[in-house]
Design a protein around this motif. Sequence first.
Motif, PDB file in Angstrom:
ATOM      1  N   THR A  12      12.520  31.662  72.000  1.00  0.00           N
ATOM      2  CA  THR A  12      12.173  33.858  71.333  1.00  0.00           C
ATOM      3  C   THR A  12      12.664  34.592  72.139  1.00  0.00           C
ATOM      4  OG1 THR A  12      10.189  31.889  71.100  1.00  0.00           O
ATOM      5  CG2 THR A  12       9.926  34.198  70.787  1.00  0.00           C
ATOM      6  N   ARG A  13      12.586  35.037  73.232  1.00  0.00           N
ATOM      7  CA  ARG A  13      13.159  36.055  74.665  1.00  0.00           C
ATOM      8  C   ARG A  13      14.687  36.229  73.758  1.00  0.00           C
ATOM      9  NH1 ARG A  13      10.795  37.630  78.966  1.00  0.00           N
ATOM     10  NH2 ARG A  13       8.955  36.466  79.428  1.00  0.00           N
ATOM     11  N   MET A  30      13.404  38.152  70.126  1.00  0.00           N
ATOM     12  CA  MET A  30      13.625  39.146  70.785  1.00  0.00           C
ATOM     13  C   MET A  30      15.147  40.034  71.538  1.00  0.00           C
ATOM     14  SD  MET A  30      10.285  40.107  71.008  1.00  0.00           S
ATOM     15  CE  MET A  30      10.166  41.692  71.497  1.00  0.00           C
ATOM     16  N   TRP A  85       4.002  19.854  76.804  1.00  0.00           N
ATOM     17  CA  TRP A  85       4.650  20.031  78.150  1.00  0.00           C
ATOM     18  C   TRP A  85       4.908  18.737  79.301  1.00  0.00           C
ATOM     19  CZ3 TRP A  85       6.077  24.646  80.137  1.00  0.00           C
ATOM     20  CH2 TRP A  85       5.582  25.379  79.245  1.00  0.00           C
ATOM     21  N   ASN A 120      10.469  27.631  73.576  1.00  0.00           N
ATOM     22  CA  ASN A 120       9.716  28.462  72.864  1.00  0.00           C
ATOM     23  C   ASN A 120       9.837  29.456  73.952  1.00  0.00           C
ATOM     24  OD1 ASN A 120       9.222  26.668  70.692  1.00  0.00           O
ATOM     25  ND2 ASN A 120       7.439  27.191  71.037  1.00  0.00           N
ATOM     26  N   GLU A 121       9.717  29.196  75.045  1.00  0.00           N
ATOM     27  CA  GLU A 121       9.691  30.895  75.429  1.00  0.00           C
ATOM     28  C   GLU A 121      10.943  31.341  75.324  1.00  0.00           C
ATOM     29  OE1 GLU A 121       7.524  31.349  79.556  1.00  0.00           O
ATOM     30  OE2 GLU A 121       8.667  33.769  79.099  1.00  0.00           O
ATOM     31  N   GLY A 158       3.918  25.574  66.556  1.00  0.00           N
ATOM     32  CA  GLY A 158       3.938  26.859  67.333  1.00  0.00           C
ATOM     33  C   GLY A 158       3.619  26.181  69.075  1.00  0.00           C
ATOM     34  N   LEU A 159       3.523  25.403  68.818  1.00  0.00           N
ATOM     35  CA  LEU A 159       1.791  24.975  70.800  1.00  0.00           C
ATOM     36  C   LEU A 159       3.316  24.084  71.358  1.00  0.00           C
ATOM     37  CD1 LEU A 159      -0.223  25.181  72.177  1.00  0.00           C
ATOM     38  CD2 LEU A 159      -0.761  23.057  71.271  1.00  0.00           C
ATOM     39  N   PRO A 160       4.133  24.808  72.840  1.00  0.00           N
ATOM     40  CA  PRO A 160       5.112  23.572  73.480  1.00  0.00           C
ATOM     41  C   PRO A 160       4.398  22.620  73.533  1.00  0.00           C
ATOM     42  CG  PRO A 160       4.367  25.570  74.042  1.00  0.00           C
ATOM     43  CD  PRO A 160       3.600  25.923  72.904  1.00  0.00           C
ATOM     44  N   VAL A 170      10.448  27.567  85.106  1.00  0.00           N
ATOM     45  CA  VAL A 170       9.809  26.487  84.601  1.00  0.00           C
ATOM     46  C   VAL A 170      10.083  27.154  82.491  1.00  0.00           C
ATOM     47  CG1 VAL A 170       9.596  24.515  83.590  1.00  0.00           C
ATOM     48  CG2 VAL A 170       9.848  24.608  86.391  1.00  0.00           C
ATOM     49  N   TYR A 171      10.386  26.899  81.460  1.00  0.00           N
ATOM     50  CA  TYR A 171       9.780  27.713  81.152  1.00  0.00           C
ATOM     51  C   TYR A 171       9.748  27.103  79.810  1.00  0.00           C
ATOM     52  CZ  TYR A 171      12.803  32.099  81.382  1.00  0.00           C
ATOM     53  OH  TYR A 171      13.454  33.408  82.118  1.00  0.00           O
ATOM     54  N   SER A 172       9.119  26.906  78.884  1.00  0.00           N
ATOM     55  CA  SER A 172       9.223  26.144  77.217  1.00  0.00           C
ATOM     56  C   SER A 172      10.629  26.131  76.739  1.00  0.00           C
ATOM     57  CB  SER A 172       7.758  26.351  76.437  1.00  0.00           C
ATOM     58  OG  SER A 172       8.039  27.649  75.920  1.00  0.00           O
ATOM     59  N   TYR A 197      12.708  32.228  65.664  1.00  0.00           N
ATOM     60  CA  TYR A 197      12.375  32.392  66.647  1.00  0.00           C
ATOM     61  C   TYR A 197      13.568  31.870  67.773  1.00  0.00           C
ATOM     62  CZ  TYR A 197       8.586  29.228  66.367  1.00  0.00           C
ATOM     63  OH  TYR A 197       7.522  28.153  66.458  1.00  0.00           O
TER      64      TYR A 197
END
Lengths: 273, 467
Positions: free
Chosen positions: B265-266, B270, B246, B261-262, B242-244, B257-259, B187
């Motif tokens: 991962t997308r 994905m 901020w 990780n998001e 795994g915890l972003p 605004v994204y982390s 990811y």
Amino acid sequence: MYPIVEKKVLSENVKLLKIKAPLVAKKALPGQFIILRIDEKGERIPLTIADSDPKKGTVSIIFLEVGKTTKQLGLLNVGDSLENFAGPLGMPSEVKKYGTVVCVGGGVGIAPLYPIVKALKEAGNRVISILGAKTADLLLLENEIHAFSDEFYIATDDGSKGHKGFVSDVIQQVIDKNKVDMVMAIGPIIMMKVVSTVTKKYNIKTLVSLNPIMVDGTGMCGGCRVSIDGKTKFACVDGPEFDGHKVDYDNLMLRNRRFLHAEGEACKLAGAS
Amino acid sequence: MQIGRCLMSVRKTKHEMPEQTPKERIKNFKEVPYGYSKEIAIEEAKRCLQCKNKPCMKGCPVEIDIPGFINCIAQGNFEKAAEVIKAKNNLPAISGRVCPYESQCEGECTLKKIGEPVGIGRLERFIADYERGIGKKPPKKPQSTGKNVAVVGSGPAGLTCAGDLARMGHAVTVFEALHDPGGVLMYGIPEFRLPKAIVKSEVEYVKSLGVEVNYDIVVGKTITVQELMEEYDAVFIGTGAGLPNWLNIPGENLDGVYSANEFLTRVNMMKAYRFPEYDTPVKMGKVVVTFGAGNVAMDCARTALRLGAEKSYILYRRTEAEMPARTEEIEHAKQEGVIFKLLIAPIQFIGDEKGILKEVEYLKMQLGEPDESGRRRPVPIPGSEEKLAVDTALVAIGQSPNPLIPRTMKDLKIGKHGNIITDEDGRTSVPGIFAGGDIASGAATVILAMGAGKKAARAIDAYLKNN
């Protein structure tokens, strides 16, 4: 793979699928959700658990066909399988004896409300249920929820059944007549916002179940972050239920519109192919 | 004197690894370097002095016999080289791509006295790819010990631990929360740096050692660690960081605004870069800023370019000297046109009337006295506020340990950063439960996680023998 063992069409674009997922069924508690992926190219979408049967190893999900994935899901039938089905995720509802509780469900939000109504009733509460929908045809689980409710009300936008208007009108009347100890509201964001505004005036503890966009569902991506009392929380691991008086609903509505454009594109392409 | 004479005759620089040109590669997600040819690999291997004291090995968390495998390459015996590596490392195609060699094996290389170290990482990668090309030999199955172990998480720590345990004869079952194996390898790290087909092939190798992998099992939710303890003789927890984190500044929840990780991962897991063929979208505008300067930040900034960003900025509050990313990642980012704005700290995100990100406001910084990390602390310059018009912001300032298991296991001792406390070999406060990788150390590197998985496997083996 997770086979579909039962399918029901609840209204034109609301469907129920019963999925064989024994590990999830064994642990599922009211208020929790699952993340599914239809196939290898699919996206991961969260759906709140509508019912589960640990003995048969099945979990029911009820969904409104709004985007590409839910529309594709609606086309599946008994015998088809889902590629992934992970859960139960999120914190379960805090089920205990509050006294008199009001359970408010709007639209497809009625589905996840059902196990909570059942559990609250079994925990010895006096349960007053209020269900709302656009029209009478779109009301879900009316009999099921009625069966576990001491008082039962319906509101429809067009007046085709029950009160003509919104659930918030009905809850106001209920609060006027009863000493309410807790309110549980699940439905469109705007409904939860309005219900919370009403209950705030009387300082009645109100829980809402939020449905932000998620990817992993395990606390990793932060896509589902919501602002609760000014603090960032992740709906997937801290929620999905939060104090309705502390939720920044406008931010949630904004964040849920993030991929509308892409959703349209995906639907159009899927329709064409 | 012996070494001195050798040094004089050795080529001073590493052999270059051919790679896609920056212009070409920012239009695709294919891997950037092509890797060594057989001929170049042999030439590079011949640079190795075969030092008796093997300084390079001190820098290797997974204890590979580095001069040993390089000597095999120099002699053209690639299969033997693979055997030497595999004796210690089940995932060489991965570590051969993402290890920070410069601060590990290559950092200790004697050749650094006259120039560049031996390209140890490149050689490891060459051998792993060579072996994959000819098809891996099925490893010999050891005699079963009759013991079974549950491994939670299939990232670098879990896969290494699982592979090593299987080689010791234990029955190993891996529980993965997501639908693909690999954790951060899948990811987090982009395709152009670590192709997913390679991750899958390395996982297949670990499976061929006898490891079973189960997906969609969120330990702490679907099944608890306590339940695993009832069914298994030991449990290894490798659930990662795994915890972003901020920035905790106003406007961070705006649309746009994204982390990291998001976003990653997308795109990676994905496959949003192939939307709409794949269903998961990612929305990205023309001007993208990434906050942070670690490997993850470089991955974000470079991914943004490949998704069509016209400008991709890195905003960092210190200077290049303090950047935690590998040198190679910073170089690649620069070649591709990532714009570095240094000594900058954001103070707020500003949105339009619809709540969509349009600007970031920041303060300029200067370096002050060294802080507890030994790096000079950045201090804001008063009155230096500026704004930058942006469409997308990616927050890549680190991750914290995943809270799912710590939250659901009360008797496990947890550190103040949410990490599971272990001794050096991965023993937690609960007998029979071991942990390693980012969940124990806090966010670190793939290879350190692999090293922790390896140590824990030995500790688990010892525990199983005594219980």
